[in-house]
Design a protein around this motif. Structure first.
Motif, PDB file in Angstrom:
ATOM      1  N   SER A 128       3.815 -33.184   6.486  1.00 49.13           N
ATOM      2  CA  SER A 128       3.617 -34.063   7.643  1.00 49.13           C
ATOM      3  C   SER A 128       2.466 -33.600   8.528  1.00 49.13           C
ATOM      4  N   GLY A 129       2.007 -32.359   8.315  1.00 52.06           N
ATOM      5  CA  GLY A 129       0.940 -31.812   9.139  1.00 52.06           C
ATOM      6  C   GLY A 129       1.423 -31.147  10.411  1.00 52.06           C
ATOM      7  N   ALA A 130       2.727 -30.936  10.553  1.00 51.90           N
ATOM      8  CA  ALA A 130       3.280 -30.383  11.793  1.00 51.90           C
ATOM      9  C   ALA A 130       2.735 -29.003  12.125  1.00 51.90           C
ATOM     10  N   ILE A 131       2.374 -28.213  11.111  1.00 56.20           N
ATOM     11  CA  ILE A 131       1.822 -26.884  11.365  1.00 56.20           C
ATOM     12  C   ILE A 131       0.371 -26.788  10.892  1.00 56.20           C
ATOM     13  N   GLY A 132      -0.282 -27.931  10.749  1.00 52.65           N
ATOM     14  CA  GLY A 132      -1.660 -27.955  10.285  1.00 52.65           C
ATOM     15  C   GLY A 132      -1.743 -27.801   8.774  1.00 52.65           C
ATOM     16  N   ASP A 133      -2.843 -27.262   8.309  1.00 54.74           N
ATOM     17  CA  ASP A 133      -3.025 -27.043   6.873  1.00 54.74           C
ATOM     18  C   ASP A 133      -2.382 -25.718   6.480  1.00 54.74           C
ATOM     19  N   PRO A 134      -1.502 -25.716   5.486  1.00 57.09           N
ATOM     20  CA  PRO A 134      -0.845 -24.461   5.090  1.00 57.09           C
ATOM     21  C   PRO A 134      -1.835 -23.482   4.468  1.00 57.09           C
ATOM     22  N   THR A 135      -1.717 -22.214   4.852  1.00 57.32           N
ATOM     23  CA  THR A 135      -2.616 -21.182   4.338  1.00 57.32           C
ATOM     24  C   THR A 135      -1.881 -20.025   3.671  1.00 57.32           C
ATOM     25  N   ARG A 136      -0.612 -19.857   4.000  1.00 56.32           N
ATOM     26  CA  ARG A 136       0.148 -18.730   3.435  1.00 56.32           C
ATOM     27  C   ARG A 136       1.611 -19.115   3.292  1.00 56.32           C
ATOM     28  N   VAL A 137       2.227 -18.676   2.192  1.00 60.92           N
ATOM     29  CA  VAL A 137       3.656 -18.897   1.958  1.00 60.92           C
ATOM     30  C   VAL A 137       4.289 -17.589   1.487  1.00 60.92           C
ATOM     31  N   ASP A 138       5.368 -17.175   2.145  1.00 56.84           N
ATOM     32  CA  ASP A 138       6.154 -16.009   1.744  1.00 56.84           C
ATOM     33  C   ASP A 138       7.504 -16.503   1.229  1.00 56.84           C
ATOM     34  N   VAL A 139       7.893 -16.033   0.054  1.00 56.20           N
ATOM     35  CA  VAL A 139       9.190 -16.413  -0.515  1.00 56.20           C
ATOM     36  C   VAL A 139       9.954 -15.158  -0.889  1.00 56.20           C
ATOM     37  N   SER A 140      11.158 -15.026  -0.326  1.00 53.71           N
ATOM     38  CA  SER A 140      12.058 -13.946  -0.709  1.00 53.71           C
ATOM     39  C   SER A 140      13.449 -14.537  -0.870  1.00 53.71           C
ATOM     40  N   SER A 141      13.727 -15.047  -2.052  1.00 60.80           N
ATOM     41  CA  SER A 141      15.039 -15.646  -2.309  1.00 60.80           C
ATOM     42  C   SER A 141      15.315 -15.773  -3.799  1.00 60.80           C
ATOM     43  N   THR A 142      14.306 -16.160  -4.553  1.00 57.44           N
ATOM     44  CA  THR A 142      14.480 -16.368  -5.982  1.00 57.44           C
ATOM     45  C   THR A 142      13.331 -15.707  -6.716  1.00 57.44           C
ATOM     46  N   HIS A 143      13.326 -15.776  -8.042  1.00 57.34           N
ATOM     47  CA  HIS A 143      12.416 -14.936  -8.814  1.00 57.34           C
ATOM     48  C   HIS A 143      11.421 -15.735  -9.639  1.00 57.34           C
TER      49      HIS A 143
END
Length: 347
Positions: A128-143
């Motif tokens: 939706s653009g609520a946080i602008g353009d995504p630049t980084r994603v951290d995932v700690s839940s699955t493999h």
């Protein structure tokens, strides 16, 4: 009515025939199993006998080493396939599978994580653009490929090259719950954590963090972060810039029925961000957990694709690429050096 059949009769296969029984317009016509089984759907001893029932597509819920040859066999017969993850166990297998069936357009991969309600809501919020353009994603839940799928989807990045670095650490950790249930008494065991960074050449950065049995061990918090150009999503909270000198925090709220004096029964209703509805449960009244909701959605999306009424749910190229990056994580952790994921034929 769209019909399908399953090769395999293990715990993953069971999800598909059980959920299909509750879905309108979708029917599981049988399971291929070498062993005679008492199941709520017909059991066929061979693939030929199963295909005589003329399913519209096949689900391959088979071991990694078996899946590629089975997929190739089905494609040769011009049968659409939904292949369980990953579609091949190693890089040579991934390349051989793409060389054999990639151009057919008949193969999808059964990757369900982006269809889980919380992840689907996060994806809608980011897009939706609520946080602008995504630049980084951290995932700690699955493999492995599941985590890579979430990282790429939330970043909106394609199947291009990347550089992967990774380390492993080991430390004692109580392990009170496994897939089989509670462990009595609880044991403290050595648990390995793999932490990796994935820098995509096309832009975007992923952080992968997974500890042994993190799916089931409730002592380990699940964490997901998406950083954008004007804000950040952390789990169920968003901080963002909405105007000059104006930073606001907003919760992502899941409405769950069945608590306290709510007598409607325990169920997911919807997920909201302020007054915006990010996600509505399409299966209200079924009392399904998130995994069941995600797999049911994947089944219906596959049925729509097969009938020409919807897009590809998760193309083979994506499934192959996500596992390719996951293999690079393991290779980097094993070797202690950066690993390049180069341009591959499936890009």
């Amino acid at each position: 009515m769209t019909t399908f059949a399953i090769v395999g009769s293990g715990w993953r296969a069971e999800y598909f025939w059980r959920l299909a029984a509750a879905l309108d317009g979708l029917e599981c016509v049988g399971v291929v199993s070498r062993r005679a089984r008492e199941l709520p759907v017909p059991v066929f001893p061979s693939l030929d006998e199963c295909l005589a029932a003329k399913p519209d597509f096949m689900v391959t819920a088979t071991p990694w080493g078996v899946t590629p040859s089975l997929v190739a066999d089905l494609v040769e017969r011009r049968v659409p396939v939904l292949a369980e993850t990953p579609p091949a166990p190693d890089l040579d297998g991934l390349r051989a599978l793409w060389h054999g069936v990639g151009a057919s357009g008949l193969v999808q991969v059964a990757e369900q994580y982006t269809r889980m309600p919380a992840h689907a809501a996060r994806l809608a919020l980011v897009r939706s653009g609520a946080i602008g353009d995504p630049t980084r994603v951290d995932v700690s839940s699955t493999h492995q490929y599941h985590a890579v799928s979430l990282i790429r989807a939330l970043l909106g990045t394609g199947r291009g090259p990347a550089e992967v670095r990774a380390v492993r650490t080991t430390a004692p950790l109580a392990d009170p719950i496994t897939r089989a249930g509670w462990t009595d008494p609880v044991e403290v065991k050595q648990a390995t954590t793999t932490i990796a960074t994935v820098a995509f050449d096309d832009g975007g950065f992923g952080l992968y963090d997974f500890t042994d049995n993190q799916w089931h061990n409730q002592l380990l918090m699940r964490r997901l972060l998406v950083r954008g150009t004007t804000g950040e999503l952390r789990d169920q909270e968003v901080v963002r810039l909405v105007a000059d000198r104006t930073i606001v925090r907003t919760e992502v709220v899941r409405r769950q029925t069945g608590y306290d004096l709510d007598l409607d029964g325990f169920d997911t209703d919807h997920i909201t961000f302020g007054s915006d509805v990010l996600y509505r449960n399409p299966y209200q009244g079924r009392r399904w957990n998130d995994e069941e909701i995600a797999i049911a959605t994947l089944l219906e999306d596959t049925a729509a694709w097969v009938s020409g009424g919807g897009p590809e749910p998760y193309p083979l190229a994506d499934g192959i690429h996500d596992h390719r990056v996951a293999l690079a994580v393991e290779e980097a952790a094993d070797g202690g050096a950066a690993v390049r994921v180069d341009v591959e034929p499936w890009r």
